[in-house]
Design a protein around this motif. Structure first.
Motif, short mmCIF file in Angstrom:
data_model
loop_
_atom_site.label_atom_id
_atom_site.label_comp_id
_atom_site.label_asym_id
_atom_site.label_seq_id
_atom_site.Cartn_x
_atom_site.Cartn_y
_atom_site.Cartn_z
N VAL A 49 0.76 -1.29 -0.02
CA VAL A 49 0.07 -0.10 -0.05
C VAL A 49 0.81 1.21 0.20
CG1 VAL A 49 -0.04 0.04 2.44
CG2 VAL A 49 -1.79 1.29 1.25
N ILE A 50 0.29 2.14 -0.55
CA ILE A 50 0.98 3.73 -0.50
C ILE A 50 0.05 4.40 0.14
CG2 ILE A 50 2.68 3.19 -2.20
CD1 ILE A 50 1.23 4.81 -4.23
N PHE A 51 0.43 5.52 0.90
CA PHE A 51 -0.36 6.59 1.44
C PHE A 51 0.19 7.78 0.69
CE2 PHE A 51 -0.19 3.38 4.90
CZ PHE A 51 -1.66 3.57 5.25
N LEU A 52 -0.63 8.33 -0.18
CA LEU A 52 -0.44 9.35 -1.14
C LEU A 52 -1.04 10.78 -0.91
CD1 LEU A 52 1.27 9.84 -3.98
CD2 LEU A 52 -0.90 8.91 -5.02
N ASP A 53 -0.17 11.70 -0.72
CA ASP A 53 -0.47 13.08 -0.58
C ASP A 53 -0.99 13.50 -1.91
OD1 ASP A 53 -1.24 15.51 0.32
OD2 ASP A 53 0.67 16.42 0.23
N ILE A 54 -1.97 14.39 -2.14
CA ILE A 54 -2.34 15.06 -3.37
C ILE A 54 -1.73 16.26 -3.83
CG2 ILE A 54 -4.20 15.79 -4.88
CD1 ILE A 54 -6.14 13.86 -3.23
N GLN A 55 -1.81 17.31 -3.22
CA GLN A 55 -0.93 18.37 -3.24
C GLN A 55 0.65 18.37 -3.07
OE1 GLN A 55 -2.13 20.64 -5.31
NE2 GLN A 55 -4.35 20.93 -5.16
N PRO A 57 4.80 19.57 -4.63
CA PRO A 57 5.50 20.08 -5.44
C PRO A 57 5.69 19.33 -6.66
CG PRO A 57 6.59 20.62 -3.59
CD PRO A 57 5.47 19.25 -3.30
N GLY A 58 5.78 19.88 -7.95
CA GLY A 58 6.05 19.11 -9.06
C GLY A 58 4.39 18.42 -9.58
N LYS A 59 4.67 17.20 -9.70
CA LYS A 59 3.30 16.44 -10.07
C LYS A 59 2.44 16.29 -8.84
CE LYS A 59 5.48 14.03 -13.85
NZ LYS A 59 6.05 12.67 -14.51
N THR A 60 1.28 16.19 -8.96
CA THR A 60 0.16 15.96 -7.98
C THR A 60 0.26 14.39 -7.88
OG1 THR A 60 -1.75 16.01 -9.29
CG2 THR A 60 -1.06 18.21 -8.44
N GLY A 61 -0.61 13.86 -6.75
CA GLY A 61 -0.84 12.50 -6.67
C GLY A 61 -1.60 11.81 -7.88
N PHE A 62 -2.44 12.95 -8.37
CA PHE A 62 -3.43 12.18 -9.37
C PHE A 62 -2.52 12.37 -10.50
CE2 PHE A 62 -7.20 14.20 -6.80
CZ PHE A 62 -7.67 12.98 -6.63
N ALA A 88 -10.69 10.71 -6.27
CA ALA A 88 -9.96 9.65 -5.91
C ALA A 88 -10.69 8.33 -6.08
CB ALA A 88 -9.81 10.00 -4.42
N PHE A 89 -12.06 8.12 -5.90
CA PHE A 89 -12.31 6.97 -6.37
C PHE A 89 -12.30 6.61 -7.77
CE2 PHE A 89 -13.65 7.94 -1.70
CZ PHE A 89 -13.13 6.66 -1.06
N GLU A 90 -12.52 7.65 -8.48
CA GLU A 90 -12.51 7.23 -10.14
C GLU A 90 -11.37 6.84 -10.49
OE1 GLU A 90 -13.35 11.09 -11.65
OE2 GLU A 90 -15.56 10.96 -11.25
N VAL A 91 -10.11 7.00 -9.90
CA VAL A 91 -8.84 6.24 -10.04
C VAL A 91 -8.66 5.05 -9.19
CG1 VAL A 91 -8.05 8.44 -11.06
CG2 VAL A 91 -7.66 7.70 -8.63
#
Length: 247
Positions: A49-55, A57-62, A88-91
């Protein structure tokens, strides 16, 4: 269960690590401050599992998820912004946890993770250890059922497999049935000499390639015989593609 935390804020990573200490069966095996670091860690360590922030620097989590075509574990988003929950749930993220993270809410995510991994093990035990003799050959016939329709089709007639969340759409002749299977699980059963993982969403039958063109960022685009589907081969997979088909 092994985990990687991806967050540009060191304090946020430390706080999540502290909270995860309440779950002894989860081990944090790596940390990344951005998605560039994350990709290398994931390929090296193969976490559950990865715990992924969204915002960040550089690329966002999405943005990173949309481009990433390597091994992908379960994804739990951690963010201070609630407006991204639907996306988030769409991906196909497993969960979406708001900061500041509360222990009770994290516990819910861990339970989801445990259930998801347990279901994967039950549904696809072949993923634990797959040797070449487990591959389905191009001459094998498979039974496909979608709603009230059924097919008994040889694999060499399947030109394209497309991920649709927890389903895969198979393309053969004029048919496009959906089967309840993940693209990763299907890839484990298909002969890699015939079926090639072009990107995160597609597996192509190499025998159906009609045309190959250079594409953006060092990638390739192939056109398939039949209905002329155009499929992008990602930059990472283009390297493998050239190695596989070169003399």
């Amino acid at each position: 269960m092994n985990a990687i935390i991806i967050d540009d804020e060191r304090l946020a990573r430390n706080e999540l690590k502290r909270l995860l200490e309440n779950f002894p069966h989860i081990q944090v095996i790596g940390e990344a401050a951005n998605t560039d670091e994350a990709g290398a860690l994931i390929e090296e360590l193969h976490p559950d599992v990865i715990f992924l922030d969204i915002q960040m620097p550089g690329k966002t989590g999405f943005e990173w998820l949309e481009e990433w075509d390597g091994y992908l574990p379960e994804v739990i988003f951690t963010t201070a912004f609630d407006e991204y929950a639907l996306k988030a749930f769409e991906v196909n993220a497993l969960d979406y946890v708001l900061k500041p993270i509360e222990l009770s809410r994290l516990s819910e995510s861990v339970q989801k993770l445990e259930k998801q991994l347990a279901n994967k093990t039950k549904s696809h035990p072949e993923q634990v250890s797959v040797s070449p003799q487990h591959y389905l050959s191009a001459q094998d016939q498979i039974f496909v059922k979608d709603g009230e329709k059924c097919w008994f089709v040889r694999l060499d007639k399947v030109r394209l497999c497309e991920s649709m969340g927890n389903y895969v759409r198979l393309f053969f002749d004029d048919q496009k049935p959906l089967v309840l299977k993940s693209l990763n699980a299907l890839e484990d059963r298909l002969d890699p000499k015939v079926f090639f993982r072009a990107n995160r969403k597609h597996i192509i039958n190499l025998n159906f390639i009609e045309k190959i063109e250079p594409w953006f960022s060092g990638g390739l685009q192939v056109t398939l015989q039949g209905k002329g589907e155009k499929i992008e081969i990602s930059r990472r997979q283009s390297i493998r593609f050239k190695e596989l088909l070169s003399l």
